[in-house]
Write an enzyme that holds these catalytic residues in place. Structure first.
Site, short mmCIF file in Angstrom:
data_model
loop_
_atom_site.label_atom_id
_atom_site.label_comp_id
_atom_site.label_asym_id
_atom_site.label_seq_id
_atom_site.Cartn_x
_atom_site.Cartn_y
_atom_site.Cartn_z
CG HIS A 17 1.40 1.93 7.42
ND1 HIS A 17 1.35 1.94 6.05
CD2 HIS A 17 2.16 3.00 7.78
CE1 HIS A 17 2.07 2.96 5.59
NE2 HIS A 17 2.56 3.62 6.62
CD GLU A 259 -11.09 5.97 9.95
OE1 GLU A 259 -10.43 4.92 10.09
OE2 GLU A 259 -10.94 6.97 10.69
#
Length: 480
Positions: A17, A259
């Site tokens: 987060h 990613e």
């Protein structure tokens, strides 16, 4: 103006987060002050927030989400700066928390989520998961706009910056020689150790890099596997470069998979939490990762080792085309009204490859007067001749440091004719309009544009920048 981030991140729930919030705050900090509100349960991340130049404010933790809302609002009301948005990324908080804060503070409520497991009441919602679509979050009240799907996944801008290096590295691929092991900041179930044991049992004969952080309580068990071929990196500050230099990753789902995909690294993924079922299914459906049980790691490693290089390159291209690394930038512009910073730099011959790639994107030449796509050799020769033509001026469009397209002026004696091409990744973000405004400052002569009658997006953009219809599909802007 302030943007408030209400998040939690610690050893037990991980740092995902926080990383999402940082990705968005990077862009928003160009126009807003970013303040992070965290509870004392997340005090371990306070220094990391402040190290990046943001403000961290603490509230006391409460299991009662309404009490959390009251404490959050009370803190925000005491801030010196006015607040434009509150961004919440916390699986505990739902529509009751959001409704209370919205009613009390009267500011835009933005929710970041990736589960769709509870209703929300907000102005904007962001879920950059694979496969999210308009029908997602059907139980939620979303007053203004939704940003769903992989094009809005919130990655650090560093991943986009390294794409050229990654493309070059993937073109040189010769098989699996370097394995990266990456199971997040905390890895509470010690999947890193399970991966190392599986690698040892497999047919792999190369180097292994394990990355984790000081928040991982299992570091000592991993250290036992260190040797000349296995290195352990703790709190490494350049994970994207490790991804580029690896040939295969054994790791977690979620944001870390995206990613790796952005930089073209094939992955073997394991679910590290029960709430990752949707991500696991989507990763398989989109063809960006094998998702396996821990008992199957050895077989999956051997399967990847035995893949032909040509098959691996097809996969790597697919990964990079699926995840372009611009999600946070898109959200900052479309949701928060960030104005893109557009500049023009002179085109060089070394830009030829990028321009050729843009011209070959789907629909790039749909409304062009010459719709045929040249060969690479023809294109390179055209670039060479154009750079030596005194009547032709060409620039690369830079959007906040990213190459976003190209623009050309051809001297027609009484005026210039403009041609503009935007990389499909940057379309719809106001980049072309910014480029035209920059172009106007470079000439004292009128600028004309030929616009196909069906090219509605271009028509709107040119009219919005002061061009007027002159007949025969030509539009013109004249200096005052």
């Amino acid at each position: 103006m302030n943007v408030i981030f209400r998040i939690e991140a610690n050893n037990s729930i991980g740092l995902g987060h926080l990383m999402r919030a940082f990705s968005l705050a990077h862009w928003l900090s160009k126009e807003y002050k970013c303040t992070f509100v965290i509870s004392d349960k997340s005090i371990s991340i306070k220094n990391e927030i402040e190290k990046r130049g943001y403000v961290a404010q603490l509230i006391s933790y409460s299991e009662d989400t309404l009490e959390d809302a009251i404490r959050t609002c009370s803190l925000i009301e005491k801030l010196d700066d006015s607040v434009a948005y509150i961004v919440v990324d916390d699986y505990r908080l739902d529509e009751a928390w959001e409704s209370y804060c919205s009613d009390r503070l009267k500011i835009n409520m933005v929710v970041i989520d990736d589960l769709d497991d509870r209703p929300h009441n907000c102005d904007y919602i962001i879920d950059g998961s694979l496969g999210r679509c308009e029908t997602s979050y059907a139980r939620s009240t979303i007053n203004k706009n939704k940003f769903f799907g992989i094009k809005y996944c919130l990655l650090s801008p560093y991943y986009r910056e390294l794409r050229k290096d990654a493309i070059h590295r993937r073109k040189l691929d010769s098989g699996v020689n370097n394995i990266l092991v990456s199971f997040g900041a905390t890895d509470p179930k010690n999947f890193s150790l399970k991966a190392l044991k599986a690698i040892k049992e497999s047919c792999f004969n190369g180097s292994v890099t394990v990355i984790t952080t000081r928040y991982n309580k299992n570091i000592k068990t991993i250290e036992e596997y260190k040797n000349k071929d296995v290195q352990l990196l703790i709190d490494h500050d350049d994970i994207p470069s490790l991804i580029i230099n690896a040939d295969l990753c054994i790791g977690a789902l979620g944001i870390s998979l995206l990613e790796r995909s952005c930089l073209g690294l094939p992955s073997i993924c394991l679910k590290v939490a029960e709430n990752q079922n949707y991500n696991a299914t989507s990763a398989f459906d989109f063809g960006i990762s094998d998702v396996i049980d821990e008992d199957d790691i050895v077989d999956s490693i051997n399967k990847n080792i035995n893949k032909e290089v040509s098959e691996r390159r097809i996969l790597m291209n697919h990964l990079m085309s699926t995840v372009d690394g611009l999600g946070a930038y898109r959200v900052a512009i479309k949701c928060f009204g960030l104005m893109p910073s557009v500049q023009l730099r002179e085109l060089k011959y070394s830009d030829s490859e990028s321009l050729f790639e843009w011209q070959n994107q789907p629909y790039a030449r749909e409304y062009s007067r010459n719709s045929s796509v040249p060969s690479l050799e023809e294109h390179n020769e055209w670039i060479r001749l154009s750079l030596n033509d005194e009547r032709r001026h060409m620039w690369i469009i830079m959007a906040d440091g990213n190459e976003a397209g190209y623009v050309r002026l051809d001297d027609k004696v009484d005026n210039y004719e403009v041609s503009i091409l935007i990389d499909s990744c940057f379309q719809g973000l106001g980049i072309a309009r910014g480029a035209l405004e920059e172009l106007k400052m470079k000439t004292e002569k009128p600028i004309q544009a030929f616009i196909h009658k069906n090219n509605v997006a271009s028509l709107r953009m040119f009219l919005a920048t002061g061009f007027e219809y002159k007949g025969d599909n030509y539009y013109q802007w004249s200096p005052e």
